[in-house]
Design a protein around this motif. Structure first.
Motif, PDB file in Angstrom:
ATOM      1  N   TRP A  96      -6.162 -17.698  -4.514  1.00  0.00           N
ATOM      2  CA  TRP A  96      -5.010 -17.195  -4.890  1.00  0.00           C
ATOM      3  C   TRP A  96      -3.835 -16.246  -3.972  1.00  0.00           C
ATOM      4  CZ3 TRP A  96      -3.933 -11.901  -5.984  1.00  0.00           C
ATOM      5  CH2 TRP A  96      -2.905 -12.278  -7.233  1.00  0.00           C
ATOM      6  N   GLY A  97      -3.802 -16.471  -3.832  1.00  0.00           N
ATOM      7  CA  GLY A  97      -2.834 -15.462  -2.887  1.00  0.00           C
ATOM      8  C   GLY A  97      -2.753 -15.185  -1.753  1.00  0.00           C
ATOM      9  N   ALA A  98      -1.195 -15.079  -0.778  1.00  0.00           N
ATOM     10  CA  ALA A  98      -1.704 -15.502   0.671  1.00  0.00           C
ATOM     11  C   ALA A  98      -0.132 -13.942   1.092  1.00  0.00           C
ATOM     12  CB  ALA A  98      -1.562 -16.068   1.519  1.00  0.00           C
ATOM     13  N   GLY A  99      -0.876 -13.275   2.233  1.00  0.00           N
ATOM     14  CA  GLY A  99       0.789 -12.892   2.959  1.00  0.00           C
ATOM     15  C   GLY A  99       1.042 -12.021   4.014  1.00  0.00           C
ATOM     16  N   VAL A 100       1.681 -11.888   4.756  1.00  0.00           N
ATOM     17  CA  VAL A 100       1.573 -11.546   6.337  1.00  0.00           C
ATOM     18  C   VAL A 100       2.220  -9.904   6.619  1.00  0.00           C
ATOM     19  CG1 VAL A 100       2.554 -12.279   7.947  1.00  0.00           C
ATOM     20  CG2 VAL A 100       2.255 -14.249   6.683  1.00  0.00           C
ATOM     21  N   SER A 101       1.838  -9.854   7.440  1.00  0.00           N
ATOM     22  CA  SER A 101       2.791  -8.644   7.822  1.00  0.00           C
ATOM     23  C   SER A 101       2.665  -8.325   9.287  1.00  0.00           C
ATOM     24  CB  SER A 101       1.437  -6.941   7.466  1.00  0.00           C
ATOM     25  OG  SER A 101       1.524  -7.079   5.850  1.00  0.00           O
ATOM     26  N   LEU A 102       3.601  -8.157   9.955  1.00  0.00           N
ATOM     27  CA  LEU A 102       4.238  -8.389  10.785  1.00  0.00           C
ATOM     28  C   LEU A 102       4.082  -6.470  12.071  1.00  0.00           C
ATOM     29  CD1 LEU A 102       6.636 -11.127  11.774  1.00  0.00           C
ATOM     30  CD2 LEU A 102       4.460 -11.148  12.058  1.00  0.00           C
ATOM     31  N   ALA A 103       3.866  -6.342  12.939  1.00  0.00           N
ATOM     32  CA  ALA A 103       3.778  -5.112  13.500  1.00  0.00           C
ATOM     33  C   ALA A 103       5.098  -4.902  14.216  1.00  0.00           C
ATOM     34  CB  ALA A 103       2.652  -5.108  14.961  1.00  0.00           C
ATOM     35  N   VAL A 153       6.266  -8.800   5.511  1.00  0.00           N
ATOM     36  CA  VAL A 153       7.521  -9.371   5.774  1.00  0.00           C
ATOM     37  C   VAL A 153       7.365 -10.486   4.589  1.00  0.00           C
ATOM     38  CG1 VAL A 153       7.725  -9.652   8.220  1.00  0.00           C
ATOM     39  CG2 VAL A 153       5.989 -11.107   7.118  1.00  0.00           C
ATOM     40  N   SER A 154       6.124 -11.357   3.661  1.00  0.00           N
ATOM     41  CA  SER A 154       5.923 -12.235   3.257  1.00  0.00           C
ATOM     42  C   SER A 154       4.678 -12.218   2.074  1.00  0.00           C
ATOM     43  CB  SER A 154       5.911 -13.619   3.673  1.00  0.00           C
ATOM     44  OG  SER A 154       6.523 -14.910   3.177  1.00  0.00           O
ATOM     45  N   ALA A 155       4.867 -12.882   1.072  1.00  0.00           N
ATOM     46  CA  ALA A 155       3.893 -12.849   0.299  1.00  0.00           C
ATOM     47  C   ALA A 155       4.330 -13.819  -0.649  1.00  0.00           C
ATOM     48  CB  ALA A 155       4.099 -11.572  -0.673  1.00  0.00           C
ATOM     49  N   THR A 156       3.049 -14.402  -1.718  1.00  0.00           N
ATOM     50  CA  THR A 156       3.193 -15.191  -2.614  1.00  0.00           C
ATOM     51  C   THR A 156       3.614 -14.386  -3.922  1.00  0.00           C
ATOM     52  OG1 THR A 156       1.174 -15.146  -2.924  1.00  0.00           O
ATOM     53  CG2 THR A 156       1.338 -16.717  -1.865  1.00  0.00           C
ATOM     54  N   VAL A 207       0.698  -9.636  -4.872  1.00  0.00           N
ATOM     55  CA  VAL A 207       0.420  -9.847  -2.923  1.00  0.00           C
ATOM     56  C   VAL A 207       1.313  -8.633  -2.299  1.00  0.00           C
ATOM     57  CG1 VAL A 207      -0.178 -11.180  -1.117  1.00  0.00           C
ATOM     58  CG2 VAL A 207      -0.624 -11.758  -3.293  1.00  0.00           C
ATOM     59  N   GLU A 208       2.729  -9.179  -2.848  1.00  0.00           N
ATOM     60  CA  GLU A 208       3.842  -7.682  -1.778  1.00  0.00           C
ATOM     61  C   GLU A 208       3.056  -6.644  -2.489  1.00  0.00           C
ATOM     62  OE1 GLU A 208       8.171  -6.428  -2.352  1.00  0.00           O
ATOM     63  OE2 GLU A 208       8.126  -8.271  -3.186  1.00  0.00           O
ATOM     64  N   ARG A 209       2.886  -5.908  -3.674  1.00  0.00           N
ATOM     65  CA  ARG A 209       1.932  -4.799  -3.713  1.00  0.00           C
ATOM     66  C   ARG A 209       0.952  -4.371  -2.801  1.00  0.00           C
ATOM     67  NH1 ARG A 209       3.662  -6.246  -9.018  1.00  0.00           N
ATOM     68  NH2 ARG A 209       1.684  -5.550  -9.454  1.00  0.00           N
ATOM     69  N   LEU A 210      -0.280  -5.159  -2.443  1.00  0.00           N
ATOM     70  CA  LEU A 210      -1.717  -4.790  -2.144  1.00  0.00           C
ATOM     71  C   LEU A 210      -0.602  -4.573  -0.263  1.00  0.00           C
ATOM     72  CD1 LEU A 210      -4.327  -6.917  -3.818  1.00  0.00           C
ATOM     73  CD2 LEU A 210      -3.323  -5.063  -4.245  1.00  0.00           C
ATOM     74  N   GLN A 211      -0.142  -5.676  -0.010  1.00  0.00           N
ATOM     75  CA  GLN A 211       0.481  -6.124   1.311  1.00  0.00           C
ATOM     76  C   GLN A 211       0.774  -4.698   1.845  1.00  0.00           C
ATOM     77  OE1 GLN A 211      -1.242  -9.196   2.537  1.00  0.00           O
ATOM     78  NE2 GLN A 211      -0.018  -8.455   4.196  1.00  0.00           N
ATOM     79  N   ALA A 231      -8.411  -3.961  -9.628  1.00  0.00           N
ATOM     80  CA  ALA A 231      -7.678  -3.991 -10.758  1.00  0.00           C
ATOM     81  C   ALA A 231      -6.504  -4.797 -11.127  1.00  0.00           C
ATOM     82  CB  ALA A 231      -6.795  -2.498 -10.713  1.00  0.00           C
ATOM     83  N   ALA A 232      -6.032  -5.470 -10.128  1.00  0.00           N
ATOM     84  CA  ALA A 232      -5.562  -7.187  -9.900  1.00  0.00           C
ATOM     85  C   ALA A 232      -5.709  -7.877 -10.272  1.00  0.00           C
ATOM     86  CB  ALA A 232      -4.264  -6.918  -9.329  1.00  0.00           C
ATOM     87  N   GLY A 233      -7.593  -7.909 -10.581  1.00  0.00           N
ATOM     88  CA  GLY A 233      -8.295  -8.688 -10.378  1.00  0.00           C
ATOM     89  C   GLY A 233      -8.746  -9.775  -8.713  1.00  0.00           C
ATOM     90  N   VAL A 234      -8.235  -8.743  -7.738  1.00  0.00           N
ATOM     91  CA  VAL A 234      -8.893  -9.822  -6.466  1.00  0.00           C
ATOM     92  C   VAL A 234      -9.629  -8.627  -6.181  1.00  0.00           C
ATOM     93  CG1 VAL A 234      -8.024  -9.840  -4.248  1.00  0.00           C
ATOM     94  CG2 VAL A 234      -6.705  -9.811  -6.057  1.00  0.00           C
TER      95      VAL A 234
END
Length: 218
Positions: free
Chosen positions: A11-18, A27-30, A34-38, A80-83
């Motif tokens: 359903w979705g994907a995102g990336v976080s960098l240290a 840094v990036s999300a679908t 996803v951005e809020r969850l990241q 709550a977001a259905g994930v």
């Protein structure tokens, strides 16, 4: 990141960098969800993305509700977001962790071994493009580089699948066909893959025997 979703069938994907202090930063999300969850996971410094980053191994959670005591805020907001399922995949080079790829699914249930392996491949590809970038103030540029890296890999994977199905090859041989054609004709493999997918380039098994002519449709 949409390419990651398409390849993995999620359903979705995102990336976080240290950053320099080891704090993960989105840094990036679908999409916005996803951005809020990241961002939440980065803020609380707890969750599958963080654990994958710390351990160096994929963290696969097929039922988020089962870990409500472990990651209460993340689980509450995600469900709550259905994930209902999530996977964190480490991004590292030479043993040094630089971030993590998070994959989200609305259905409960474990991710398949194939999905985990493919997610790690995509994370490794992205790592290769951004390993020398450490200034998270360049987040926009970094996200663009990441998107290009993933889109390129996704296109190649799609072309491999197409050739495998149409020519009756296994996926490894299909990739070798793409690579051989690319080298023989001095065409970037990304462009070869794009031509195969959009139908403007016909790649035949003859390329494996040294064929060096492009066959373009009118």
């Amino acid at each position: 990141m949409d390419g990651v979703v398409n390849v993995l069938g999620v359903w979705g994907a995102g990336v976080s960098l240290a950053d320099d202090k080891g704090q993960l930063r989105f840094v990036s999300a679908t999409d916005d969800v996803v951005e809020r969850l990241q961002a939440l996971e980065d803020d609380v410094d707890r969750g599958p993305c963080r654990e994958a980053y710390d351990s160096g191994f994929p963290v696969v959670v097929g039922d988020l509700q089962a870990l409500a005591d472990r990651w209460p805020r993340l689980v509450n907001q995600a469900t709550a977001a259905g994930v209902n399922a999530v996977m964190g995949v480490p991004m590292s080079v030479d043993g040094e962790a630089i971030g993590a790829l998070n994959v989200y699914e609305k259905r409960s249930g474990d991710f398949s071994d194939e999905q985990v392996a493919a997610a790690q491949v995509l994370a490794d590809v992205a790592t290769g493009y951004i390993v020398n970038v450490r200034d998270l103030g360049r987040a926009t540029e970094l996200a663009a580089q990441l998107q290009h890296a993933l889109d390129s890999r996704v296109l190649i994977e799609q072309a491999k699948g197409f050739l495998s199905a149409t020519l009756g090859l296994d996926v490894d041989m299909a990739f070798e066909l793409l690579r051989t054609y690319s080298r023989s004709n001095r065409i970037n493999i990304h462009d070869v893959a794009a031509g195969v997918i959009d139908g403007t380039l016909q790649v035949h098994e003859g390329a494996l025997r040294g064929a060096d002519e492009r066959d373009l449709t009118p």
